[in-house]
Write a protein that holds these residues in place. Structure first.
Motif, PDB file in Angstrom:
ATOM      1  N   ARG A   1     -61.896 -51.660 -11.498  1.00  0.00           N
ATOM      2  CA  ARG A   1     -61.203 -50.499 -12.058  1.00  0.00           C
ATOM      3  C   ARG A   1     -59.968 -50.272 -11.201  1.00  0.00           C
ATOM      4  NH1 ARG A   1     -64.913 -45.507 -12.763  1.00  0.00           N
ATOM      5  NH2 ARG A   1     -65.378 -46.549 -14.756  1.00  0.00           N
TER       6      ARG A   1
ATOM      7  N   ARG B   1     -54.823 -49.052  -6.104  1.00  0.00           N
ATOM      8  CA  ARG B   1     -56.205 -48.936  -5.622  1.00  0.00           C
ATOM      9  C   ARG B   1     -57.122 -49.621  -6.634  1.00  0.00           C
ATOM     10  NH1 ARG B   1     -57.520 -43.293  -2.891  1.00  0.00           N
ATOM     11  NH2 ARG B   1     -58.177 -44.736  -1.248  1.00  0.00           N
TER      12      ARG B   1
ATOM     13  N   ALA C   1     -49.971 -38.954 -13.383  1.00  0.00           N
ATOM     14  CA  ALA C   1     -51.255 -39.628 -13.216  1.00  0.00           C
ATOM     15  C   ALA C   1     -51.531 -40.552 -14.401  1.00  0.00           C
ATOM     16  CB  ALA C   1     -52.366 -38.606 -13.083  1.00  0.00           C
ATOM     17  N   ILE C   2     -52.147 -41.694 -14.110  1.00  0.00           N
ATOM     18  CA  ILE C   2     -52.464 -42.671 -15.157  1.00  0.00           C
ATOM     19  C   ILE C   2     -53.970 -42.803 -15.311  1.00  0.00           C
ATOM     20  CG2 ILE C   2     -50.345 -43.948 -14.678  1.00  0.00           C
ATOM     21  CD1 ILE C   2     -52.168 -46.127 -13.414  1.00  0.00           C
ATOM     22  N   ASP C   3     -54.400 -43.274 -16.466  1.00  0.00           N
ATOM     23  CA  ASP C   3     -55.815 -43.572 -16.685  1.00  0.00           C
ATOM     24  C   ASP C   3     -56.162 -44.881 -15.986  1.00  0.00           C
ATOM     25  OD1 ASP C   3     -56.200 -41.318 -18.301  1.00  0.00           O
ATOM     26  OD2 ASP C   3     -55.575 -42.418 -20.113  1.00  0.00           O
ATOM     27  N   PRO C   4     -57.351 -44.957 -15.381  1.00  0.00           N
ATOM     28  CA  PRO C   4     -57.766 -46.217 -14.738  1.00  0.00           C
ATOM     29  C   PRO C   4     -57.804 -47.370 -15.740  1.00  0.00           C
ATOM     30  CG  PRO C   4     -59.210 -44.416 -14.076  1.00  0.00           C
ATOM     31  CD  PRO C   4     -58.357 -43.894 -15.196  1.00  0.00           C
ATOM     32  N   ILE C   5     -57.508 -48.553 -15.234  1.00  0.00           N
ATOM     33  CA  ILE C   5     -57.523 -49.773 -16.039  1.00  0.00           C
ATOM     34  C   ILE C   5     -58.711 -50.611 -15.601  1.00  0.00           C
ATOM     35  CG2 ILE C   5     -56.260 -51.878 -16.630  1.00  0.00           C
ATOM     36  CD1 ILE C   5     -53.686 -50.327 -15.788  1.00  0.00           C
ATOM     37  N   GLU C   6     -59.581 -50.992 -16.535  1.00  0.00           N
ATOM     38  CA  GLU C   6     -60.716 -51.856 -16.222  1.00  0.00           C
ATOM     39  C   GLU C   6     -60.399 -53.279 -16.673  1.00  0.00           C
ATOM     40  OE1 GLU C   6     -64.459 -50.398 -17.555  1.00  0.00           O
ATOM     41  OE2 GLU C   6     -64.197 -48.420 -16.606  1.00  0.00           O
TER      42      GLU C   6
ATOM     43  N   THR D   1     -56.214 -48.328 -10.408  1.00  0.00           N
ATOM     44  CA  THR D   1     -55.362 -47.170 -10.632  1.00  0.00           C
ATOM     45  C   THR D   1     -54.191 -47.223  -9.656  1.00  0.00           C
ATOM     46  OG1 THR D   1     -55.347 -44.755 -10.892  1.00  0.00           O
ATOM     47  CG2 THR D   1     -56.577 -45.648  -9.021  1.00  0.00           C
TER      48      THR D   1
ATOM     49  N   ILE E   1     -48.336 -52.382 -14.558  1.00  0.00           N
ATOM     50  CA  ILE E   1     -48.910 -51.055 -14.781  1.00  0.00           C
ATOM     51  C   ILE E   1     -47.799 -50.103 -15.201  1.00  0.00           C
ATOM     52  CG2 ILE E   1     -50.149 -49.133 -13.720  1.00  0.00           C
ATOM     53  CD1 ILE E   1     -51.388 -51.138 -11.772  1.00  0.00           C
TER      54      ILE E   1
ATOM     55  N   GLU F   1     -51.275 -44.671  -7.387  1.00  0.00           N
ATOM     56  CA  GLU F   1     -50.886 -43.349  -6.899  1.00  0.00           C
ATOM     57  C   GLU F   1     -49.452 -43.419  -6.400  1.00  0.00           C
ATOM     58  OE1 GLU F   1     -53.595 -42.296  -3.819  1.00  0.00           O
ATOM     59  OE2 GLU F   1     -55.294 -42.003  -5.169  1.00  0.00           O
TER      60      GLU F   1
END
Length: 234
Positions: free
Chosen positions: A96, A61, A105-110, A98, A121, A100
Motif C-alpha cells: 500500500r 511511504r 492528501a491522496i488515497d493509498p494505492i495498492e 501513499t 503518483i 506526503e
C-alpha cells in the motif's frame, strides 16, 4: 598438565569456537531485498513532475502486506528535486503506497511490486510557482515569481528566493536567500501579484543555481518549488 591434555583441550576449544562461528553465519543468512520502486510525483493539472527538495521535501511511504496484515512500519523514500523517487530496498510482494508533501492528501494505492516497478503518483500541489532570473550588475541576480494556489491550499505564509553554488538548491541549501513574509496578506492578493527579490553579494563569473519556494501552512512544513534556473554571472 601433560602436553597431550593441553593439545586435546586446545582442539576442543577450537571446535566449539568454530561451531559458534558457523552458527552465527547461518543466523545472518537472511534474504536480501529483490525488488525496487521508482517513479515520479506528477501534477494532476499540468501532468508535469512536482519539484521538491531532498530531504524533507516530500516522501513516499510504502506498507507491506505480510502475514495477512498491513505492516505498521513503512519503507520511506524522499522525493528528489526533479519530482522523481526510488527505493531499491524492497522485497517482492503486495504494498500500500501513499505520499506526503505540499499537496492535497491522496488515497493509498495498492499494488504488487516485483523486479523493477515504475509508478507515477498524481497529486494536486498546494502551490505552483513560476520563475524568471536574470543577472544584474556587480554580482547580483534578480528573481521574480508568480504564485498560484489550488482550492485545497492552506494559507500562504512565506515566499523564498534562493541561490546556490551547486545544482542542489532549496531553503536549506543556499549561499543567498531572501524571504518575503506574506502571512498577513490575503491569498487572493498574493496570487494577483508578481513577487521579486535581488540576491546580492555573489561572485562575478561564477555559475549559480536559482529557485523559488513557497510555504502554505501544513504540519510537515513542506515547501512547493519552482523549477531550477542555472545562471552564470558576467
Amino acid at each position: 598438565m601433560r602436553k597431550q591434555d593441553i593439545i586435546k583441550k586446545t582442539l576442543l576449544v577450537s571446535a566449539v569456537l568454530c561451531g559458534l562461528w558457523l552458527q552465527g553465519c547461518s543466523l545472518d543468512n537472511y534474504e536480501t531485498p529483490n525488488a525496487a520502486l521508482t517513479g515520479r510525483l506528477v501534477d494532476s493539472e499540468t501532468n508535469e513532475p512536482v519539484p521538491s527538495q531532498i530531504p524533507n521535501g516530500a516522501r513516499i511511504r510504502i506498507y507491506e502486506f505480510y502475514n495477512d496484515a498491513w505492516s505498521s512500519q513503512p519503507y520511506n523514500s524522499w522525493v528528489k528535486q526533479d519530482g522523481s523517487f526510488e527505493n531499491k530496498s524492497v522485497f517482492a510482494g503486495k504494498y500500500r503506497i501513499t505520499a506526503e508533501g505540499p499537496f492535497a492528501a491522496i488515497d493509498p494505492i495498492e499494488t504488487e511490486i516485483s523486479g523493477a516497478k515504475t509508478l507515477d503518483i498524481s497529486v494536486t500541489p498546494y502551490l505552483r510557482l513560476s520563475i524568471s532570473a536574470t543577472s544584474g550588475a556587480g554580482g547580483e541576480i534578480n528573481v521574480s515569481t508568480k504564485v498560484s494556489r489550488s482550492a485545497a491550499a492552506p494559507k500562504i505564509r512565506t515566499i523564498s528566493f534562493v541561490a546556490s553554488k551547486t545544482a542542489y538548491v532549496d531553503r536549506n541549501v543556499f549561499v543567498k536567500k531572501v524571504d518575503i513574509d506574506v502571512n498577513g496578506v490575503d491569498d487572493a492578493e498574493v496570487v494577483s501579484k508578481t513577487y521579486s527579490a535581488t540576491l546580492t553579494g555573489l561572485t562575478p563569473g561564477k555559475t549559480y543555481w536559482v529557485r523559488v519556494g513557497a510555504l502554505a501552512n501544513n504540519s510537515g512544513s513542506y515547501y512547493n518549488y519552482s523549477q531550477i534556473v542555472e545562471l552564470t554571472l558576467p
